[in-house]
Design a protein around this motif. Structure first.
Motif, mmCIF file in Angstrom:
data_model
loop_
_atom_site.group_PDB
_atom_site.id
_atom_site.type_symbol
_atom_site.label_atom_id
_atom_site.label_comp_id
_atom_site.label_asym_id
_atom_site.label_seq_id
_atom_site.Cartn_x
_atom_site.Cartn_y
_atom_site.Cartn_z
ATOM 1 N N GLU A 78 -12.970 8.935 4.114
ATOM 2 C CA GLU A 78 -13.610 9.969 3.663
ATOM 3 C C GLU A 78 -12.407 10.846 3.001
ATOM 4 O OE1 GLU A 78 -17.236 12.639 3.233
ATOM 5 O OE2 GLU A 78 -16.356 12.909 5.242
ATOM 6 N N VAL A 79 -11.453 11.463 3.701
ATOM 7 C CA VAL A 79 -10.203 12.032 3.143
ATOM 8 C C VAL A 79 -9.649 11.403 1.923
ATOM 9 C CG1 VAL A 79 -8.139 13.192 3.833
ATOM 10 C CG2 VAL A 79 -10.277 13.482 5.143
ATOM 11 N N PRO A 80 -9.045 10.252 2.060
ATOM 12 C CA PRO A 80 -8.334 9.652 1.091
ATOM 13 C C PRO A 80 -9.295 9.526 -0.307
ATOM 14 C CG PRO A 80 -7.955 8.491 2.743
ATOM 15 C CD PRO A 80 -9.114 9.380 3.258
ATOM 16 N N SER A 81 -10.638 9.277 -0.027
ATOM 17 C CA SER A 81 -11.429 9.059 -1.134
ATOM 18 C C SER A 81 -11.529 10.478 -1.723
ATOM 19 C CB SER A 81 -12.932 8.632 -0.759
ATOM 20 O OG SER A 81 -13.769 8.520 -1.754
ATOM 21 N N VAL A 82 -12.011 11.565 -0.918
ATOM 22 C CA VAL A 82 -12.149 12.746 -1.723
ATOM 23 C C VAL A 82 -10.658 13.225 -2.397
ATOM 24 C CG1 VAL A 82 -12.478 15.257 -1.208
ATOM 25 C CG2 VAL A 82 -13.930 13.696 -0.237
ATOM 26 N N ALA A 83 -9.682 13.043 -1.580
ATOM 27 C CA ALA A 83 -8.170 13.273 -2.325
ATOM 28 C C ALA A 83 -8.105 12.701 -3.534
ATOM 29 C CB ALA A 83 -7.126 13.179 -1.247
ATOM 30 N N GLN A 84 -8.391 11.257 -3.579
ATOM 31 C CA GLN A 84 -7.955 10.573 -4.820
ATOM 32 C C GLN A 84 -9.022 10.756 -6.169
ATOM 33 O OE1 GLN A 84 -8.627 6.405 -3.117
ATOM 34 N NE2 GLN A 84 -6.683 6.676 -1.754
ATOM 35 N N HIS A 85 -10.107 11.405 -5.639
ATOM 36 C CA HIS A 85 -11.060 11.881 -6.727
ATOM 37 C C HIS A 85 -10.721 13.052 -7.520
ATOM 38 C CE1 HIS A 85 -15.015 12.727 -8.507
ATOM 39 N NE2 HIS A 85 -14.861 13.711 -7.888
ATOM 40 N N TYR A 86 -10.061 14.002 -6.669
ATOM 41 C CA TYR A 86 -9.638 15.315 -7.446
ATOM 42 C C TYR A 86 -8.026 15.131 -7.874
ATOM 43 C CZ TYR A 86 -14.068 17.098 -5.604
ATOM 44 O OH TYR A 86 -15.409 17.497 -5.584
ATOM 45 N N PHE A 87 -7.365 14.494 -7.086
ATOM 46 C CA PHE A 87 -5.784 14.659 -7.430
ATOM 47 C C PHE A 87 -5.253 13.510 -7.938
ATOM 48 C CE2 PHE A 87 -7.158 17.505 -3.815
ATOM 49 C CZ PHE A 87 -7.070 18.938 -4.484
ATOM 50 N N PRO A 88 -3.861 13.377 -8.519
ATOM 51 C CA PRO A 88 -3.408 12.352 -9.259
ATOM 52 C C PRO A 88 -2.624 11.459 -8.029
ATOM 53 C CG PRO A 88 -2.129 14.152 -9.656
ATOM 54 C CD PRO A 88 -3.274 14.618 -9.037
#
Length: 259
Positions: free
Chosen positions: A101-111
């Motif tokens: 979940e953390v990588p998925s959320v981070a990749q969604h919001y940040f480059p």
């Protein structure tokens, strides 16, 4: 660097949580800090905290922002609570949260790059365990991992603790027999990756000789050297379970990552 406090709802944990994220800045006019080169996506370091900390602690207690300013890397520091980055025997699924979940959320919001050769993980104490655990469970995702004063020998830890600590670890890992050979057992995972994985992460391990986890780190180092063919760089010297030591070690790890 730009520092962002990203608050989001975790579907895995069922609560609102947060991550602190450092993002490269391109500007050239800041006194004492250079900027990074502009890119569409940047390499990423997932940086994990210890048992008593939260997502803000690395940025508060080290000069991390200054160390990464010129490297052109995103640093994602999630809140891992006291869950040992583990799907608990009696509790929340902190491993599913940190691994997926953390990588998925981070990749969604940040480059953030999703390329393996641009994905790194590191942590201290409980976070050192989490970093090695992520890299050894998902060698196809992480090219390098670093542990500072890591709680790497959980089998010994389970046998040594007592009282409230023993109850907490029982809720997290279960019994020793539950733990051995599971996705939580770094010794077993290391042998599996060594024998079966097509891609193997480079590992960096550091522990101070005055640290209460020093013997556990020696056990892990010996296992890697004698039982696997994994690429391990080991660093030890004077130091205890303190931020002075971890501030020094995060700098060494950034050099090890060859960013």
């Amino acid at each position: 660097m730009a520092k962002v406090k990203c608050e989001f709802f975790s579907e895995v944990l069922g609560i609102s949580t947060s991550m602190t994220v450092l993002l490269p800045e391109v500007g050239k006019n800041r006194i004492g800090m250079a900027g990074a080169k502009k890119k569409e996506t940047y390499p990423v370091l997932y940086l994990l905290h210890g048992l008593s900390d939260d997502d803000s602690t690395w940025a508060r207690r080290t000069a991390l922002e200054r160390y990464v300013a010129e490297l052109g890397i995103v640093v994602v520091m999630p809140n891992g609570y006291r869950g040992f980055y583990t799907n608990m025997q009696n509790g929340e699924k902190y491993f599913d949260y940190i691994a997926n979940e953390v990588p998925s959320v981070a990749q969604h919001y940040f480059p953030i790059s999703t390329a393996r050769n641009e994905t790194f993980v590191a942590g201290l104490s409980m976070g050192g365990y989490g970093a090695m655990k992520l890299a050894l469970n998902f060698p196809e995702r992480y090219c390098s991992a670093a542990s500072f004063s890591g709680a790497l020998d959980i089998e010994s830890y389970l046998k040594e603790v007592s009282g409230d600590a023993a109850r907490e670890k029982m809720n997290t890992f279960g019994t020793v027999s539950d733990f051995l050979g599971s996705e939580n057992d770094l010794f077993s995972l290391a042998k599996k990756v060594s024998n079966e994985a097509e891609e193997r992460p480079r590992l960096y391990q550091a522990c101070g000789t005055e640290d209460f986890l020093y013997a556990h780190n020696q056990n892990f180092q010996t296992h890697i050297i004698e039982e696997t063919n994994l690429d391990l760089t080991y660093d030890e010297g004077p130091g205890a379970h303190t931020w002075d030591y971890w501030d020094e070690q995060i700098q060494k790890a950034l050099r090890f990552f060859e960013l």
